[in-house]
Motif scaffolding. Structure first.
Motif, PDB file in Angstrom:
ATOM      1  N   TYR A 292     -20.618  -8.130  16.594  1.00  0.00           N
ATOM      2  CA  TYR A 292     -19.981  -7.161  17.491  1.00  0.00           C
ATOM      3  C   TYR A 292     -19.796  -5.783  16.876  1.00  0.00           C
ATOM      4  O   TYR A 292     -19.061  -4.962  17.389  1.00  0.00           O
ATOM      5  N   SER A 293     -20.416  -5.546  15.737  1.00  0.00           N
ATOM      6  CA  SER A 293     -20.308  -4.224  15.114  1.00  0.00           C
ATOM      7  C   SER A 293     -21.632  -3.914  14.425  1.00  0.00           C
ATOM      8  O   SER A 293     -22.357  -4.832  14.049  1.00  0.00           O
ATOM      9  N   SER A 333      -9.949  -2.937  20.219  1.00  0.00           N
ATOM     10  CA  SER A 333      -9.837  -1.781  19.334  1.00  0.00           C
ATOM     11  C   SER A 333     -10.868  -0.729  19.758  1.00  0.00           C
ATOM     12  O   SER A 333     -11.705  -0.985  20.630  1.00  0.00           O
ATOM     13  N   GLU A 334     -10.820   0.433  19.115  1.00  0.00           N
ATOM     14  CA  GLU A 334     -11.830   1.462  19.403  1.00  0.00           C
ATOM     15  C   GLU A 334     -13.225   0.964  19.043  1.00  0.00           C
ATOM     16  O   GLU A 334     -14.210   1.282  19.724  1.00  0.00           O
ATOM     17  N   ASP A 335     -13.328   0.161  17.984  1.00  0.00           N
ATOM     18  CA  ASP A 335     -14.637  -0.386  17.588  1.00  0.00           C
ATOM     19  C   ASP A 335     -15.161  -1.366  18.631  1.00  0.00           C
ATOM     20  O   ASP A 335     -16.363  -1.420  18.903  1.00  0.00           O
ATOM     21  N   ASP A 336     -14.245  -2.164  19.223  1.00  0.00           N
ATOM     22  CA  ASP A 336     -14.666  -3.087  20.289  1.00  0.00           C
ATOM     23  C   ASP A 336     -15.216  -2.305  21.475  1.00  0.00           C
ATOM     24  O   ASP A 336     -16.208  -2.702  22.102  1.00  0.00           O
ATOM     25  N   ALA A 339     -18.669  -1.126  20.664  1.00  0.00           N
ATOM     26  CA  ALA A 339     -19.640  -2.222  20.796  1.00  0.00           C
ATOM     27  C   ALA A 339     -19.966  -2.480  22.266  1.00  0.00           C
ATOM     28  O   ALA A 339     -21.118  -2.710  22.630  1.00  0.00           O
ATOM     29  N   TRP A 340     -18.924  -2.428  23.117  1.00  0.00           N
ATOM     30  CA  TRP A 340     -19.137  -2.633  24.555  1.00  0.00           C
ATOM     31  C   TRP A 340     -20.020  -1.527  25.134  1.00  0.00           C
ATOM     32  O   TRP A 340     -20.931  -1.801  25.930  1.00  0.00           O
ATOM     33  N   LEU A 341     -19.783  -0.284  24.749  1.00  0.00           N
ATOM     34  CA  LEU A 341     -20.614   0.832  25.229  1.00  0.00           C
ATOM     35  C   LEU A 341     -22.078   0.606  24.855  1.00  0.00           C
ATOM     36  O   LEU A 341     -22.976   0.817  25.672  1.00  0.00           O
ATOM     37  N   LYS A 354     -14.750   7.689  20.714  1.00  0.00           N
ATOM     38  CA  LYS A 354     -14.059   7.591  19.423  1.00  0.00           C
ATOM     39  C   LYS A 354     -13.188   8.829  19.186  1.00  0.00           C
ATOM     40  O   LYS A 354     -12.042   8.730  18.742  1.00  0.00           O
ATOM     41  N   MET A 355     -13.746  10.014  19.510  1.00  0.00           N
ATOM     42  CA  MET A 355     -13.034  11.273  19.300  1.00  0.00           C
ATOM     43  C   MET A 355     -11.755  11.323  20.135  1.00  0.00           C
ATOM     44  O   MET A 355     -10.750  11.915  19.738  1.00  0.00           O
TER      45      MET A 355
END
Length: 478
Positions: A292-293, A333-336, A339-341, A354-355
């Motif tokens: 997922y990352s 989280s922002e990382d999740d 990953a979805w994007l 992220k910004m």
């Protein structure tokens, strides 16, 4: 762009294998230990290292949920560990006592395969932790194994060069001489590919060997054909035996590691080389993509594991988070979200989100106004696409978190239907799910298992209107 972000140097001997779960990385070594690291900061978990094997540990793998870890060793055992606290759940002894070279969980965690140096293959029942079935390859040691994404079959590779396809009853379905000097590793992409010409799907597989080659295969599965392995092409680039290969979770990239000390990352569709990484000082024995990352781990006889990060605008080594992750969307989280994007083909927005610190909660609260005014997405088409994907996410959340009338759920996916159709068995299904069922060459009813008299699908407009009314009521009172 692949950037080296961390090097793990805790093992005291050759690193033999590494494997990711959604939150951890496991590595194993000739030093008889397995080490488990958090993906947040690559620190070892409190119970790491895991000690229990009396000889070298050759392979380790997580169950699909990540709650269980398996490791196998020259000592003739496969050990099953609890990843919550590091407890030993079972010690599974290879009936022959032969050194165990490879272990793999099935996609549903129903089975665990262990393959040994004497060619024996054992299928363990993970509920009872008992031997379920066993078999043997014709010649050589069993050194590689990979399950199909649907769990209906698995492939093993042997030191004599054969690839063998087995079903879940250990029946041999197919055998192919693949690498003259012996197979070293194989992997099956988690993403099946539709064959428009013949109307059924196939799986992509990669194998590598002592002949310096990586070969790509198509595994065709059809009722009238059985299982067939079809050679596609050979990927060149390594100047010495290739010891490891692995697909990214979206199937777009393939990574390999070799005796030439190099790691090569290929674009699967074209076979083009995307990156060549040459930081290891000895043979590269293992490589794995994170689910997922955008992370890659490579391990070597130099006793280190290197962690690489990809630019998210490159092909993403991620899968659809909302289908695979058990974390509620509002807790992402922002990382999740990143990953979805990627999984929704919206990787260009990763930097922007992220910004603006868009996490799961913020994602669900986005509107067409906030996309235009706050995030400054000028294109109406792109705003619409993002909103549509968010709405699909909300609908999936509703189907999980709210008691949905059973008749509104697709019997195949158990998710709220968006485009219900009536099949010839009289039952209603989500159109896409039923079309996939049929395109996978299934000709029986998902509900009754009886043959379908016709493959015609008729829109169920009455049910679609009822679902729309129910959703409107939910929104008004929600």
């Amino acid at each position: 762009m692949a950037t080296l972000i961390h090097t793990l140097a805790d093992h005291s001997d050759d690193v033999n294998y590494c494997a990711f779960s959604s939150s951890c990385l496991a590595t194993c070594s000739l030093d008889k230990t397995i080490r488990v690291y958090s993906l947040n900061n690559f620190t070892e978990l409190p119970y790491s290292p895991l000690k229990g094997h009396t000889y070298a540990v050759h392979c380790c793998c997580f169950s699909p949920s990540g709650h269980v870890l398996a490791s196998c060793s020259t000592d003739g055992t496969t050990v099953v560990w609890d990843t919550g606290d590091g407890r030993v759940l079972a010690v599974l002894e290879q009936p022959s006592g032969s050194p165990v070279r490879v272990c793999r969980f099935s996609p549903e965690s129903t089975y665990l395969v262990s393959g040994a140096a004497d060619g024996s293959v054992v299928l363990w029942n993970m509920q009872s932790l008992k031997l379920y079935r066993s078999g043997n390859v014709k010649d050589g040691s069993l050194v590689a194994c990979a399950f199909s994404p649907d769990g209906n079959f698995f492939v093993t590779g042997s030191s004599c060069g054969d690839l063998t396809v087995w079903d879940d009853t250990m029946r041999c379905l197919y055998n192919e001489k693949a690498h003259d000097l012996g197979v070293t590793c194989c992997d099956i992409s988690s993403q099946p590919i539709s064959d428009g010409e013949h109307g059924f799907r196939y799986f992509q597989m990669a194998s590598c060997g002592q002949d310096n080659h990586i070969k790509l295969w198509r595994i065709l599965v059809a009722d009238f054909l059985g299982v067939k392995l079809k050679y596609k092409c050979t990927l060149n680039g390594h100047s010495a035996p290739v010891l490891a290969c692995a697909f990214s979770y979206d199937g777009q990239m393939l990574v390999s590691g070799s005796v030439d000390k190099c790691v090569i990352i290929y674009e699967t569709a074209t076979g083009n080389t995307l990156h060549t990484l040459s930081q290891h000082t000895r043979y590269v024995t293992t490589c794995a993509f994170a689910p997922y990352s955008p992370l890659l781990a490579t391990g070597s006889m130099d006793k280190t594991v290197n962690i690489w990060q990809f630019d998210l605008k490159q092909p993403c080594a991620v899968n659809t988070v909302e289908n695979e992750s058990k974390v509620a969307v509002e807790d992402w989280s922002e990382d999740d979200v990143s990953a979805w994007l990627c999984a929704q083909d919206l990787a260009d927005f990763v930097g922007l989100f992220k910004m603006n610190n868009i996490d799961g909660k913020e994602l669900l609260n986005l509107t067409k106004e906030s996309l235009a005014n706050e995030l400054k997405i000028e294109s109406l088409g792109l705003r619409s696409k993002v909103l549509q994907k968010i709405e699909e996410l909300r609908m999936k959340m509703i189907s999980v978190s709210v008691t949905v009338p059973d008749e509104f759920l697709c019997p195949i996916t158990r998710e709220l239907m968006k485009d219900p159709v009536i099949a010839a068995d009289g039952y209603s299904y989500e159109r896409e799910a039923m079309e996939n069922w049929i395109s996978n060459n299934r000709r029986s009813s998902p509900m009754t298992n009886l043959p379908l008299p016709s493959l015609m699908l008729t829109p169920n407009r009455t049910l679609k209107m009822a679902i729309s009314r129910w959703l409107e009521t939910r929104h008004k009172h929600g």
